[in-house]
Design a protein around this motif. Structure first.
Motif, PDB file in Angstrom:
ATOM      1  N   ASP A 185       0.800  -1.218   0.000  1.00 27.48           N
ATOM      2  CA  ASP A 185       0.000   0.000   0.000  1.00 27.48           C
ATOM      3  C   ASP A 185       0.838   1.275   0.000  1.00 27.48           C
ATOM      4  N   GLU A 186       2.146   1.110   0.254  1.00 31.47           N
ATOM      5  CA  GLU A 186       3.011   2.293   0.284  1.00 31.47           C
ATOM      6  C   GLU A 186       3.106   2.925  -1.099  1.00 31.47           C
ATOM      7  N   GLN A 187       3.299   4.218  -1.077  1.00 38.32           N
ATOM      8  CA  GLN A 187       3.570   4.923  -2.333  1.00 38.32           C
ATOM      9  C   GLN A 187       5.079   5.083  -2.472  1.00 38.32           C
ATOM     10  N   PHE A 188       5.685   4.478  -3.442  1.00 33.37           N
ATOM     11  CA  PHE A 188       7.091   4.784  -3.710  1.00 33.37           C
ATOM     12  C   PHE A 188       7.350   4.592  -5.190  1.00 33.37           C
ATOM     13  N   ASP A 189       8.504   5.037  -5.604  1.00 36.39           N
ATOM     14  CA  ASP A 189       8.851   5.015  -7.017  1.00 36.39           C
ATOM     15  C   ASP A 189       9.093   3.601  -7.501  1.00 36.39           C
ATOM     16  N   SER A 190       8.095   2.784  -7.614  1.00 32.01           N
ATOM     17  CA  SER A 190       8.367   1.408  -8.011  1.00 32.01           C
ATOM     18  C   SER A 190       8.522   1.323  -9.527  1.00 32.01           C
ATOM     19  N   MET A 191       9.236   0.296  -9.935  1.00 30.21           N
ATOM     20  CA  MET A 191       9.474   0.111 -11.378  1.00 30.21           C
ATOM     21  C   MET A 191       8.239  -0.515 -12.006  1.00 30.21           C
ATOM     22  N   SER A 192       7.993  -0.135 -13.249  1.00 34.85           N
ATOM     23  CA  SER A 192       6.918  -0.796 -13.986  1.00 34.85           C
ATOM     24  C   SER A 192       7.452  -2.129 -14.496  1.00 34.85           C
ATOM     25  N   VAL A 193       6.534  -2.996 -14.920  1.00 39.62           N
ATOM     26  CA  VAL A 193       6.947  -4.277 -15.488  1.00 39.62           C
ATOM     27  C   VAL A 193       7.887  -4.039 -16.674  1.00 39.62           C
ATOM     28  N   GLU A 194       7.563  -3.049 -17.498  1.00 36.77           N
ATOM     29  CA  GLU A 194       8.409  -2.756 -18.666  1.00 36.77           C
ATOM     30  C   GLU A 194       9.824  -2.362 -18.237  1.00 36.77           C
ATOM     31  N   GLN A 195       9.874  -1.561 -17.182  1.00 34.23           N
ATOM     32  CA  GLN A 195      11.198  -1.130 -16.709  1.00 34.23           C
ATOM     33  C   GLN A 195      12.008  -2.324 -16.201  1.00 34.23           C
ATOM     34  N   VAL A 197      11.616  -5.461 -17.129  1.00 35.26           N
ATOM     35  CA  VAL A 197      11.995  -6.265 -18.297  1.00 35.26           C
ATOM     36  C   VAL A 197      13.205  -5.634 -18.990  1.00 35.26           C
ATOM     37  N   SER A 198      13.183  -4.319 -19.115  1.00 30.64           N
ATOM     38  CA  SER A 198      14.278  -3.675 -19.837  1.00 30.64           C
ATOM     39  C   SER A 198      15.596  -3.782 -19.047  1.00 30.64           C
ATOM     40  N   LYS A 199      15.525  -3.622 -17.727  1.00 31.71           N
ATOM     41  CA  LYS A 199      16.733  -3.774 -16.905  1.00 31.71           C
ATOM     42  C   LYS A 199      17.285  -5.190 -16.986  1.00 31.71           C
ATOM     43  N   LEU A 200      16.387  -6.150 -16.849  1.00 32.37           N
ATOM     44  CA  LEU A 200      16.835  -7.553 -16.871  1.00 32.37           C
ATOM     45  C   LEU A 200      17.371  -7.940 -18.248  1.00 32.37           C
ATOM     46  N   SER A 201      16.767  -7.386 -19.298  1.00 33.84           N
ATOM     47  CA  SER A 201      17.252  -7.678 -20.650  1.00 33.84           C
ATOM     48  C   SER A 201      18.650  -7.120 -20.849  1.00 33.84           C
ATOM     49  N   GLU A 202      18.877  -5.940 -20.279  1.00 32.20           N
ATOM     50  CA  GLU A 202      20.213  -5.339 -20.397  1.00 32.20           C
ATOM     51  C   GLU A 202      21.256  -6.237 -19.723  1.00 32.20           C
ATOM     52  N   VAL A 203      20.885  -6.734 -18.534  1.00 29.69           N
ATOM     53  CA  VAL A 203      21.775  -7.643 -17.809  1.00 29.69           C
ATOM     54  C   VAL A 203      22.029  -8.907 -18.630  1.00 29.69           C
ATOM     55  N   GLU A 204      20.964  -9.433 -19.208  1.00 24.85           N
ATOM     56  CA  GLU A 204      21.095 -10.645 -20.012  1.00 24.85           C
ATOM     57  C   GLU A 204      22.061 -10.416 -21.173  1.00 24.85           C
ATOM     58  N   GLY A 205      21.948  -9.243 -21.784  1.00 32.59           N
ATOM     59  CA  GLY A 205      22.842  -8.896 -22.891  1.00 32.59           C
ATOM     60  C   GLY A 205      24.304  -8.865 -22.454  1.00 32.59           C
ATOM     61  N   ARG A 206      24.524  -8.323 -21.279  1.00 33.95           N
ATOM     62  CA  ARG A 206      25.915  -8.254 -20.781  1.00 33.95           C
ATOM     63  C   ARG A 206      26.458  -9.646 -20.497  1.00 33.95           C
ATOM     64  N   ILE A 207      25.593 -10.513 -19.966  1.00 32.67           N
ATOM     65  CA  ILE A 207      26.029 -11.892 -19.711  1.00 32.67           C
ATOM     66  C   ILE A 207      26.330 -12.588 -21.040  1.00 32.67           C
ATOM     67  N   GLN A 208      25.473 -12.321 -22.023  1.00 33.57           N
ATOM     68  CA  GLN A 208      25.687 -12.920 -23.342  1.00 33.57           C
ATOM     69  C   GLN A 208      27.030 -12.477 -23.925  1.00 33.57           C
ATOM     70  N   ASN A 209      27.365 -11.205 -23.742  1.00 33.48           N
ATOM     71  CA  ASN A 209      28.655 -10.709 -24.232  1.00 33.48           C
ATOM     72  C   ASN A 209      29.827 -11.438 -23.579  1.00 33.48           C
ATOM     73  N   LEU A 210      29.686 -11.712 -22.293  1.00 35.96           N
ATOM     74  CA  LEU A 210      30.741 -12.464 -21.609  1.00 35.96           C
ATOM     75  C   LEU A 210      30.815 -13.881 -22.176  1.00 35.96           C
ATOM     76  N   LEU A 211      29.656 -14.487 -22.351  1.00 35.86           N
ATOM     77  CA  LEU A 211      29.627 -15.873 -22.843  1.00 35.86           C
ATOM     78  C   LEU A 211      30.250 -16.008 -24.235  1.00 35.86           C
ATOM     79  N   LYS A 212      30.113 -14.937 -25.030  1.00 37.11           N
ATOM     80  CA  LYS A 212      30.668 -14.965 -26.389  1.00 37.11           C
ATOM     81  C   LYS A 212      32.183 -15.189 -26.384  1.00 37.11           C
ATOM     82  N   SER A 413      12.709 -15.338 -16.053  1.00 40.98           N
ATOM     83  CA  SER A 413      12.065 -14.253 -15.318  1.00 40.98           C
ATOM     84  C   SER A 413      11.493 -13.205 -16.278  1.00 40.98           C
ATOM     85  N   ILE A 414      12.205 -12.946 -17.364  1.00 48.44           N
ATOM     86  CA  ILE A 414      11.711 -11.962 -18.345  1.00 48.44           C
ATOM     87  C   ILE A 414      10.417 -12.464 -18.990  1.00 48.44           C
ATOM     88  N   ASN A 415      10.425 -13.748 -19.358  1.00 44.46           N
ATOM     89  CA  ASN A 415       9.210 -14.329 -19.942  1.00 44.46           C
ATOM     90  C   ASN A 415       8.049 -14.275 -18.958  1.00 44.46           C
TER      91      ASN A 415
END
Ligand code: GDP
Ligand code: ZN
Length: 461
Positions: A185-195, A197-212, A413-415
């Motif tokens: 019930d608190e009001q705070f700056d929570s992230m939207s689902v889109e936000q 997803v976008s953060k987690l996708s960025e992380v996934e991309g960085r992991i993919q770069n390492l894996l390459k 988690s993204i899915n």
């Protein structure tokens, strides 16, 4: 973490004749133990010596008999490699003084260190993380400039830093989810689902770069396992010689001399190549032939690269086609050797038969060897690892597995977020990803696994 530990000692240098050798002692009793045997010209006590000092004197046995003239380096906790009090006794090389000194130290109740135990203590005391500790081992065992450079970067913490950044990003999302669950019930700056997803996708991309970087990274660290195959007398051993540029392999003109395998470590522009020269695929008697073929097949299966040598001065045989068939799924290069002799094999026809590199060389005249080396590096795309964009290279299978696990949890988690699953369910996958990444630095690894990793280290490190 404060570690209550006993005191350990080991010889830190290679045994044998050398200018100097070092006994390393680490733990709470290290200073006072060495004090029993060390006498400096001014009779200074080791326990009273300043940290980070090198002190000249003599190492005596309990009867006052001099064992050796030594330098004693004093490091005090936490300013040492292990984070504990450390004394390094620098004595003359050769097995006798070093063993006598170690024996004296051990006789006073100090325990002989297990392999990797100094580095393990450094890890447990927070001096370095697990990936850095592993890099220390890689530094010691590196065989080429490139693998040494890779290990250096990892030891400096390049991988740890990237892993930490990525974990922090995951933690942000996780914290956001926890907050919404705990305070709906608190009001705070929570992230939207889109936000999220976008953060987690960025992380996934960085992991993919390492894996390459992993395929090449592992090859550079462990070497490209290469097997040279071909019938007797085609020039396999000569090729190995040309590659090593030394004459260690025995070359002879009697067919079938290379009875067993011969292994050489070769440095191709910084990339280690572990090359096996196999016995000829076709041997004289049937029985030997079967063993030879069976063994060769095993070598082919377990190698990263097959160099198939054919004698270009001889007529093309049916066996050549059979062997090409046998190796068609492996990374391979077909080598038409003896290009200095009149040719019976038409290289263009061979090129039409196979979809891999076909190269004419003369092993004996060392012609075409540089091209061969370039093709090998090209095949494994190791050329691009040399440019500095690869500040972080994954070279360890343990790290690769952890990254793959993290990536797959993130994908889940993204899915789940996209399918609007409840966030508390999603957070389980996100936590898994965070944990998997922590295995690289050792933060989320069980004690047993940590012990096992350090047990593979060498003695005295
Ligand atoms: P292996 O049985 O396949 O290992 O063949 P070797 O390397 O022992 O070579 C067999 C014979 O071929 C030796 O007499 C070598 O000197 C000769 N030989 C190898 N490479 C060449 C080459 O490039 N040109 C010529 N003319 N002879 C070669
Ligand atoms: Zn041979």
């Amino acid at each position: 973490m404060l570690l209550v530990a006993d005191t350990i000692a080991a010889i830190g240098t290679a045994l044998g004749q050398s200018g100097i050798a070092i006994v390393r002692v680490s733990g709470p009793d290290s200073l006072k133990t060495v004090d029993k045997y060390f006498i400096s010209p001014k009779k200074n006590k080791v326990t009273k010596m300043d940290k980070n000092t090198i002190n000249y004197g003599h190492f005596h046995d309990e009867n006052g008999e001099v064992i050796d003239e030594v330098l004693v380096s004093v490091f005090k906790a936490p300013f040492s490699y292990t984070g504990e009090d450390v004394v390094e006794i620098n004595c003359h090389g050769g097995q006798i003084p070093i063993k006598k000194i170690l024996t004296k130290v051990l006789e006073s109740g100090i325990r002989l260190a297990e392999p990797g135990e100094f580095t393990k203590r450094a890890f447990l005391n927070g001096k370095l993380d697990l990936s850095q500790a592993e890099a220390v081992m890689d530094l010691i065992s590196a065989k080429t400039d490139l693998s040494h450079d890779m290990a250096n970067k990892q030891a400096a913490g390049n991988l740890s830093t990237e892993v930490k950044k990525v974990r922090d990003k995951i933690l942000e999302v996780l914290a956001n989810i926890e907050a919404t669950i705990d305070y709906p019930d608190e009001q705070f700056d929570s992230m939207s689902v889109e936000q999220m997803v976008s953060k987690l996708s960025e992380v996934e991309g960085r992991i993919q770069n390492l894996l390459k970087t992993a395929t090449t990274g592992k090859l550079v660290r462990e070497g490209i396992k290469t097997v040279i195959i071909g019938e007797p007398n085609v020039g396999k051993s000569s090729l190995l010689n040309a590659l090593t540029k030394e004459n260690r392999a025995i070359v002879t003109d009697i067919p079938g001399t290379t009875r067993d395998v011969l292994q050489e470590n070769i440095n191709v522009k910084g990339v280690p190549l572990v090359v096996l020269d196999t016995a000829g695929i076709r041997e004289t008697s049937d029985k030997v032939e079967k063993i030879g073929v069976k063994r060769t097949k095993e070598y082919i299966n377990t190698s990263d690269l097959v160099l198939y040598v054919i004698d270009g001065s001889q007529n093309w045989s049916k066996e050549n086609d059979l062997i090409l068939e046998l190796i068609k799924t492996k990374p391979r290069i077909v080598i038409i050797n003896k290009s200095d002799l009149p040719q019976s094999v038409d290289i263009e026809i061979v090129k039409g038969k196979v979809d891999c590199d076909v190269l004419a060389i003369s092993a004996e005249k060392s012609k075409g060897i540089t091209q061969l080396e370039d093709r090998i590096l090209g095949l494994f795309e190791v050329g691009n690892i040399k440019d500095s964009s690869h500040e972080v290279t994954i070279s360890n299978i343990r790290h690769e597995m952890a990254l793959k696990d993290a990536k797959s949890s993130l994908e889940d988690s993204i899915n789940a977020l996209k399918c609007e699953n409840p966030v508390d369910i999603v957070s389980i996958d996100i936590k898994d990803a965070w944990q998997s990444l922590g295995k690289i630095t050792g933060e989320s690894l069980s004690q047993n696994l940590i012990d096992e990793i350090f047990s593979r280290f060498c003695l005295g490190k």
